[in-house]
Enzyme design. Structure first.
Site, short mmCIF file in Angstrom:
data_model
loop_
_atom_site.label_atom_id
_atom_site.label_comp_id
_atom_site.label_asym_id
_atom_site.label_seq_id
_atom_site.Cartn_x
_atom_site.Cartn_y
_atom_site.Cartn_z
CE LYS A 51 -2.58 -1.14 3.29
NZ LYS A 51 -1.75 -2.38 3.87
NE ARG A 123 -5.29 -1.06 8.67
CZ ARG A 123 -4.18 -1.01 8.91
NH1 ARG A 123 -3.88 -1.57 10.90
NH2 ARG A 123 -2.86 -0.67 8.85
NE ARG A 158 6.99 -3.18 6.75
CZ ARG A 158 5.99 -2.98 6.59
NH1 ARG A 158 5.18 -2.75 5.90
NH2 ARG A 158 5.84 -3.55 7.79
NE ARG A 187 5.72 -0.65 10.33
CZ ARG A 187 5.24 -0.49 9.99
NH1 ARG A 187 4.81 0.43 8.86
NH2 ARG A 187 4.31 -1.94 9.84
NE ARG A 198 0.02 -5.44 11.22
CZ ARG A 198 0.99 -4.54 11.00
NH1 ARG A 198 2.36 -4.94 10.82
NH2 ARG A 198 0.58 -2.99 10.00
#
Length: 592
Positions: A51, A123, A158, A187, A198
């Protein structure tokens, strides 16, 4: 892990923190910009589904205001410890808190004046209801679809630059600057265990959100190169203004576009196939991926893709192969796509295909003759036997080579946006829609047939380029060139004066031979009003079969050359003729 008492304390603190903000203006809506923009776009997808990458492209292209729920929440977690607890645990933040923060952001001036890109919100079904209650009208819902295993691979690789906020994938796109590489961080919620939680919450809620926006949802397979994904998003957002790197249009063959009944698969079919491919070329240049190479498309007054208005595309080479005859009333599906991008050239593939259902509809028409009906019945049997009811059979195919020319100097120049275009090349993506691999003759066309020099005794005709023969740029059309080649060949055949340098070459007769493939290469295309001379002759030298390609037997190769009145060569090419029986519904490829 948090126990129930800690959960209750956090929720109570959140409720107290939000009470005043939520009731400050309970009936006040949010008016976002719609006119002059692409509206409000909602982009959905699993965590690490791409995204952020697509949002950056959407912001650069359309001047949208990117409103990321995740970024807004992370920016506030240092001020709200209870919020940080939700994020670190990989749990969904309560709807009331998220809605309050999003409402506050949407009320700002920039969101009211420009289009908004909502990322990660809503969401849940409740968040979608709150967004609707605020008066926000969503114009597009983009759903990025990525498999869970792909998500796990992305999140483990990432990293984030804490200075610029830029996201890198250490496997696919690591930073080139050593200083940036040294300061990258991971992160806190980018672990497999937290990502599993998640993803579970995402799958639990996404169906209800998609049901809420039923009719607006556009799913996109996002496990592809980001440029390919963005090309599909552009196609959705811009609609008829942009048709992407692969364009498909359906057409119905008209009676005047077909060869006579006694000449099925003749010259008229070859010319029509070239006209169809020329039409698809025009769509690619006018509304496809090549359009904004020359002219940017502006939204909200902001052209975002750099374009070079001094660059124009010129057809350098063109080939077309006729696999089957055209019949009036037959529905065909025309396609054009990027096949190769070089430094100064772009190769487009094009095909014309039909299906069993299309043939069935054509058989019900009263306008076709008995011979055409028998041909369609044979074609239907071939489709049933070889391809099935849903597969397509090619009627014609070919390639077009475009070169980029500087408008001011007329010299060759580099293709703009080469990197982006190369990422959009369809490498084998259309093979499933093809009835057979690319034929031997097209391969020979692509490698430029080596022909002997035009003999002095070659048959010739003179012609002046008419207004009907040229396009908007005053250059002659490929279909006109094919028509001119066929006219010269026909004149030579009926005059029985076709040059034959070798006694082993039999005379040509239009009743026994049909055009099968044509390849031409332009050097300096004629323009409106030019007087030209077309020369044609039978080639004595035949191309040798390439490795893995069957020998081309029973075929006649005809060369042609177009010159101006000063004997300057404007184009050269080769035409392949085959016996009339080889252009049949059931076994056209077997004759090669």
């Amino acid at each position: 892990m948090m126990n129930d008492s800690e959960d209750g304390a956090i929720e109570a603190a959140v409720d107290r923190e939000l009470a005043e903000d939520l009731h400050r203006s309970p009936h006040e809506g949010v008016e976002l910009a719609q006119e002059g923009s692409v509206g409000t776009i909602l982009i959905c997808g699993p965590p690490s589904g791409g995204k952020s990458t697509q949002c950056k492209r959407l912001v650069d292209k359309y001047g949208l205001i990117h409103v990321s729920a995740g970024d807004l929440l992370r920016a506030r977690q240092n001020l709200m410890p209870e919020l940080a607890a939700y994020i670190d645990a990989g749990r969904l933040v309560p709807d009331e808190l998220v809605c309050a923060i999003i409402k506050e952001r949407l009320a700002e001036r920039d969101c009211r004046e420009k289009g908004v890109l909502l990322d990660g919100f809503p969401r849940t079904h409740r968040q979608a209801e709150v967004l609707a209650d605020l008066g926000v009208t969503v114009s597009h819902v983009i759903l990025l679809k990525v498999e869970d295993e792909v998500v796990y691979g992305r999140v483990e690789n990432r990293r984030i630059d804490p200075v610029s906020g830029q996201i890198f994938n250490m496997k696919m796109s690591p930073p080139e600057d050593p200083a940036v590489l040294a300061r990258l961080v991971m992160r806190s919620d980018d672990t497999r265990d937290k990502m599993r939680q998640r993803l579970a919450m995402y799958h639990d809620n996404i169906d209800s959100i998609m049901q809420f926006y039923k009719g607006l949802v556009q799913p996109i397979e996002a496990d592809a190169h980001p440029d390919r994904v963005f090309d599909r998003i552009r196609d959705i957002i811009e609609g008829d203004l942009y048709w992407g790197c692969h364009i498909q249009r359906s057409m119905t063959v008209r009676n005047y576009e077909c060869s006579p009944t006694n000449d099925l698969g003749g010259s008229r079919d070859l010319i029509t196939a070239t006209q169809y491919s020329e039409h698809m070329l025009w769509l690619m240049l006018g509304r496809g991926v090549l359009a904004d190479v020359r002219n940017p498309i502006s939204f909200a007054g902001r052209p975002k893709i750099r374009a070079n208005k001094n660059v124009r595309f010129l057809v350098r080479a063109h080939s077309v192969e006729l696999c089957h005859a055209l019949v009036p009333g037959l529905d065909v599906h025309c396609r054009v796509w990027l096949e190769h991008v070089g430094e100064r050239s772009v190769v487009l593939g094009h095909t014309i295909a039909t299906t069993q259902a299309d043939v069935e509809r054509a058989l019900k028409l009263l306008m076709i003759t008995g011979q055409q009906r028998r041909y369609l019945e044979t074609l239907r049997e071939s489709l049933q036997r070889k391809f099935g009811p849903h597969r397509e059979m090619e009627i014609a195919r070919g390639v077009t080579v475009l070169v980029t020319i500087d408008r001011q100097t007329g010299a060759l120049t580099a293709v703009p946006q080469r990197r982006r275009l190369r990422n959009l090349v369809l490498k084998g993506a259309l093979q499933a829609a093809r009835s057979a691999p690319r034929s031997a003759m097209i391969e020979f066309a692509a490698t430029r047939l080596q022909m002997e020099a035009c003999p002095d005794e070659a048959f010739k005709i003179e012609y002046r380029v008419q207004p009907r023969d040229v396009g908007l740029d005053d250059y002659i059309n490929p279909a006109t060139l094919v028509s001119l080649v066929e006219m010269a060949r026909f004149e030579a055949e009926v005059s029985a004066v076709y040059p034959r340098a070798s006694k082993r070459v039999k005379p040509l007769t239009s009743s026994t031979l049909r055009p099968r493939c044509l390849w031409l290469e332009t050097r300096s295309p004629p323009r409106l009003g030019d007087r030209v001379i077309m020369r044609t002759w039978i080639l004595n030298k035949r191309p040798e079969a390439a490795k893995g390609v069957p020998a081309l037997t029973g075929l006649v190769f005809v060369g042609f050359e177009l010159k101006d009145m000063a004997s300057k060569v404007l184009l050269r090419g080769c035409q392949v003729l085959s016996p009339a029986s080889s252009v049949s519904a059931g076994d056209s490829h077997a004759k090669l």
